[in-house]
Design a protein around this motif. Structure first.
Motif, PDB file in Angstrom:
ATOM      1  N   UNK A  34       3.698 -32.962 -43.843  1.00 17.16           N
ATOM      2  CA  UNK A  34       2.537 -32.233 -44.358  1.00 17.16           C
ATOM      3  C   UNK A  34       2.723 -31.846 -45.821  1.00 17.16           C
ATOM      4  N   UNK A  56      -0.141 -25.905 -31.026  1.00 16.27           N
ATOM      5  CA  UNK A  56       0.946 -25.267 -31.774  1.00 16.27           C
ATOM      6  C   UNK A  56       2.072 -26.269 -32.015  1.00 16.27           C
ATOM      7  N   UNK A  57       2.378 -27.052 -30.968  1.00 15.04           N
ATOM      8  CA  UNK A  57       3.476 -28.013 -31.072  1.00 15.04           C
ATOM      9  C   UNK A  57       3.145 -29.123 -32.060  1.00 15.04           C
ATOM     10  N   UNK A  67       0.661 -29.321 -34.417  1.00 20.02           N
ATOM     11  CA  UNK A  67       0.286 -28.953 -35.784  1.00 20.02           C
ATOM     12  C   UNK A  67       1.418 -28.215 -36.502  1.00 20.02           C
ATOM     13  N   UNK A  68       2.362 -27.672 -35.733  1.00 18.53           N
ATOM     14  CA  UNK A  68       3.518 -27.009 -36.336  1.00 18.53           C
ATOM     15  C   UNK A  68       3.103 -25.919 -37.310  1.00 18.53           C
ATOM     16  N   UNK A  74       1.599 -36.173 -30.640  1.00 21.19           N
ATOM     17  CA  UNK A  74       1.900 -36.362 -32.051  1.00 21.19           C
ATOM     18  C   UNK A  74       3.332 -35.910 -32.305  1.00 21.19           C
ATOM     19  N   UNK A 104       6.030 -34.096 -35.140  1.00 16.71           N
ATOM     20  CA  UNK A 104       5.873 -33.042 -36.121  1.00 16.71           C
ATOM     21  C   UNK A 104       7.117 -32.988 -37.004  1.00 16.71           C
TER      22      UNK A 104
END
Lengths: 295, 386
Positions: free
Chosen positions: A132, B257-258, B260-261, A125, A127
């Motif tokens: 968000x 961690x990467x 979902x930041x 994914x 980021x």
């Protein structure tokens, strides 16, 4: 119902509509291709995966903003579709036949395996911090990227509608869809039109892939998750019927979301399929399809 | 007495074969492709680091070690084919597989052909309970992960309600069963319990429902891609419980961690090994695993696989290369590794089950920091302001 439950309901409804918008975008491409060429494109989900991986690759290589990838993914999708129709599908020379069916299935396998070779099997994914971000509207919390995806869908479908009903090209496309032989006799190069239509259909799948990427993750066979949805959407709306595909997408998104919210999440895929079967039983031509007597 | 005679004959045969060979072959099965590929890469790194370490010391009983690694493509049937291939290649022991769904049938098959299976990572309860004499597990069973989390929640205090969402597979269901049993016993009311099917990417309706229920604690158990999607969508729908937690697996990966930041921040994650853990050699193991992963941060799965390989070779060292003797030797394993102690015991209905201290980590500043139990903690829990 208390205030919290009402807000939760509206939030689910809004998010269901926006998710449904994405289904509609994927379904529109599929429906357009079927409407004009009577080809069921089994590689549609894999074209969506291409869009996602283009976004991923550009982000990894140049840190390019995912939405800017649209400028790359849409033309690549179009060219790919054009070339495939021109040099693969058109040569099979059959309509509604197993030739195009097998060819698109094979293409899908080639695409997903190429992606596997190039990017590996593990889900990936991207980021971006703003992906968000959310905002609140009357207590309903909405994701910015989901909203962008919804707006992107509206834009893409409106643009397609403008082209179809306001331009010479659109007239040629509609003529080809209605009667290819007649169109050919009027000087329309139907082989070129069909290649353009396939290109547009593929680029719609790729655009949907780009819009999904900031929200989700990707892996080489990610398309499988969406291709069933696209089929349900097109059949709900009536095969080859564009406004139907949009409505079908929204209906599916809302049915799934509310079903998972109120009843149980375990039957989530069943809600769409039940709607699908009901439509097939009661209105085989789709919710918005015209009843056509075949000659 | 015929089985014993056959076994002795086999033992003699395989011993003579082994002495004729230049290397000791150890079988391993993991998911190098398919949906568990990230975990497979972690396992591969763990195996490699252990084998390199042992070979650098001159191997086992004067022979170098060779790893026969098979890819199960995250698929049970392929894992069974791979196991058959390894059994035919006369490996004394097999380590594997990654996921619980694949490992369970594998353990049943290997018990039938009487080759010991060392489970490094899979955590489904039923793999060792009731288990079988040929299956040994290095990792804790799922209830330990769930129990250590719930113990920690009780210790923090001030929370009464919880929701549980897990994947719809052997691992997830195992966690769901444990959590819905342990939570009420710890004084929690379970407001919702749900499972989801693989391929579900839209968790919003469920998370909206939880938001309406306003629980104190949210417990997830998922594989990696879902862990990322869950963290992002929790933020998106505005679900804000006091504690949000993931049971190992996907949440325990550096990729979580990467991917979902910042949405991963403050998640409580249960695991059995973390780079900051206080076992001798853990820091060096972390460095070597990182090198084997080409610079990527290792997860507990790599360390578990490293420990499983040490246990396998230790048993071969004491018992030779006959599967039955390796099995007997495994029963008396007593190792202290950089992953922690490894012994296989029978207790509380479990068979050949290792028990490792369950760690509670919290994502702080984009890193896993061990915050519990007190004896292992290197940091303090941060509770989000409500």
């Amino acid at each position: 119902m208390d205030q919290v439950a009402v807000t939760a309901f509206f939030q689910t409804l809004v998010q269901g509509l926006l998710t449904g918008g994405l289904y509609a975008l994927i379904g529109t491409g599929l429906s357009l291709i079927f409407g004009v060429m009577k080809i069921i494109n089994f590689a549609h989900g894999d074209f969506l995966a291409i869009g996602m991986f283009i976004t991923l690759a550009l982000f990894k290589a140049f840190n390019l903003d995912p939405y800017l990838s649209l400028l790359v993914a849409a033309p690549i999708g179009f060219s790919l579709g054009y070339v495939i129709q021109r040099f693969v599908l058109a040569r099979l020379g059959d309509r509604l036949g197993e030739g195009s069916l097998l060819a698109t299935l094979g293409l899908g396998l080639i695409i997903s395996n190429t992606l596997l070779l190039g990017f590996g099997a593990q889900p990936q994914s991207i980021n971006v911090p703003y992906a968000i971000n959310t905002f609140k509207f009357a207590g309903v919390q909405v994701s910015v990227s989901l909203l962008i995806a919804g707006l992107g869908t509206v834009l893409a479908i409106s643009a397609l509608n403008l082209v179809l009903y306001r331009t010479e090209l659109g007239r040629a496309i509609r003529a080809t869809a209605q009667n290819p032989l007649g169109a050919e006799l009027q000087g329309v190069k139907t082989s070129n039109i069909q290649a353009i239509v396939f290109g547009v259909g593929v680029s719609f799948a790729a655009i949907a892939g780009v819009l999904l990427m900031p929200l989700l993750y990707t892996f080489p066979t990610v398309g499988e998750n969406y291709v069933t949805k696209a089929f349900i959407v097109t059949v709900l709306g009536g095969l080859g019927n564009l406004p139907g595909a949009i409505a079908g997408g929204l209906v599916l998104g809302v049915i799934e979301s509310l079903g998972a919210f109120y009843v149980s999440n375990n039957y989530r895929d069943a809600y769409g399929l039940i709607a699908f079967l009901l439509v097939l039983l009661l209105r085989p031509e789709g919710l918005f399809g015209k009843t056509v007597k075949r000659v | 007495m015929r089985p014993i005679q056959t076994l002795t004959a086999l033992a003699v045969l395989s011993l003579s074969l082994a002495s004729a060979q230049s290397t000791i072959k150890i079988g391993a099965i993991t998911s190098l492709s398919g949906r568990f590929a990230t975990f497979g890469a972690m396992q591969q790194a763990g195996f490699k680091v252990a084998i390199d370490e042992l070979n650098a010391k001159g191997g086992v009983n004067g022979q170098k070690l060779e790893l026969l690694l098979e890819d199960d493509a995250s698929d049970t049937n392929k894992a069974l084919n791979a196991a058959e291939k390894l059994v035919n290649a006369k490996v004394p022991v097999i380590i594997g597989a990654y996921s619980s769904g694949v490992t369970k049938p594998l353990s049943q098959y290997l018990a039938r052909v009487k080759v010991p299976l060392l489970v490094a990572t899979a955590i489904d309860e039923t793999i060792t309970k009731p288990g079988n004499p040929y299956t040994f597990r290095v990792n804790n069973q799922s209830s330990v992960y769930t129990r250590s989390l719930i113990d920690e929640l009780k210790r923090i205090g001030g929370m009464k309600t919880a929701v549980v969402l897990t994947s719809n597979d052997a691992f997830g269901k195992s966690v769901l069963t444990d959590a819905t049993k342990l939570l009420p016993a710890a004084g929690f009311t379970v407001l919702s319990k749900d499972t989801y099917d693989k391929g579900l990417t839209d968790f919003r309706p469920l998370l909206n429902r939880y938001k309406g229920q306003n629980p104190d604690v949210v417990i997830f158990a998922s594989y990696e891609e879902d862990a990322v999607a869950l963290a992002k969508q929790v933020k998106e729908v505005g679900l804000a419980p006091k504690i949000i937690s993931g049971i190992a697996t996907g949440f325990a990966l550096p990729d979580f961690l990467k991917g979902a930041g910042s949405t991963a921040e403050n998640f409580l994650v249960t695991m059995v090994w973390n780079a900051d853990v206080k076992y001798p050699g853990a820091a060096s193991l972390n460095t070597r695993l990182k090198a084997a992963l080409g610079g990527e941060e290792p997860s507990q799965h790599a360390a578990q696989s490293y420990a499983a390989m040490l246990a396998a070779t230790d048993a071969i060292k004491r018992g030779g290369t006959d599967p039955e003797k390796v099995r007997v030797a495994l029963e008396s394993t007593k190792l202290n590794t950089a992953f922690g102690p490894v012994t296989f015991r029978d207790y509380a209905g479990y068979q050949n089950q290792n028990s490792v201290v369950g760690l509670i980590t919290q994502v702080q500043g984009g890193k896993f920091v061990t915050i519990g139990p007190a004896s292992a903690a290197t940091g303090k829990i941060v509770l989000p302001k409500r």
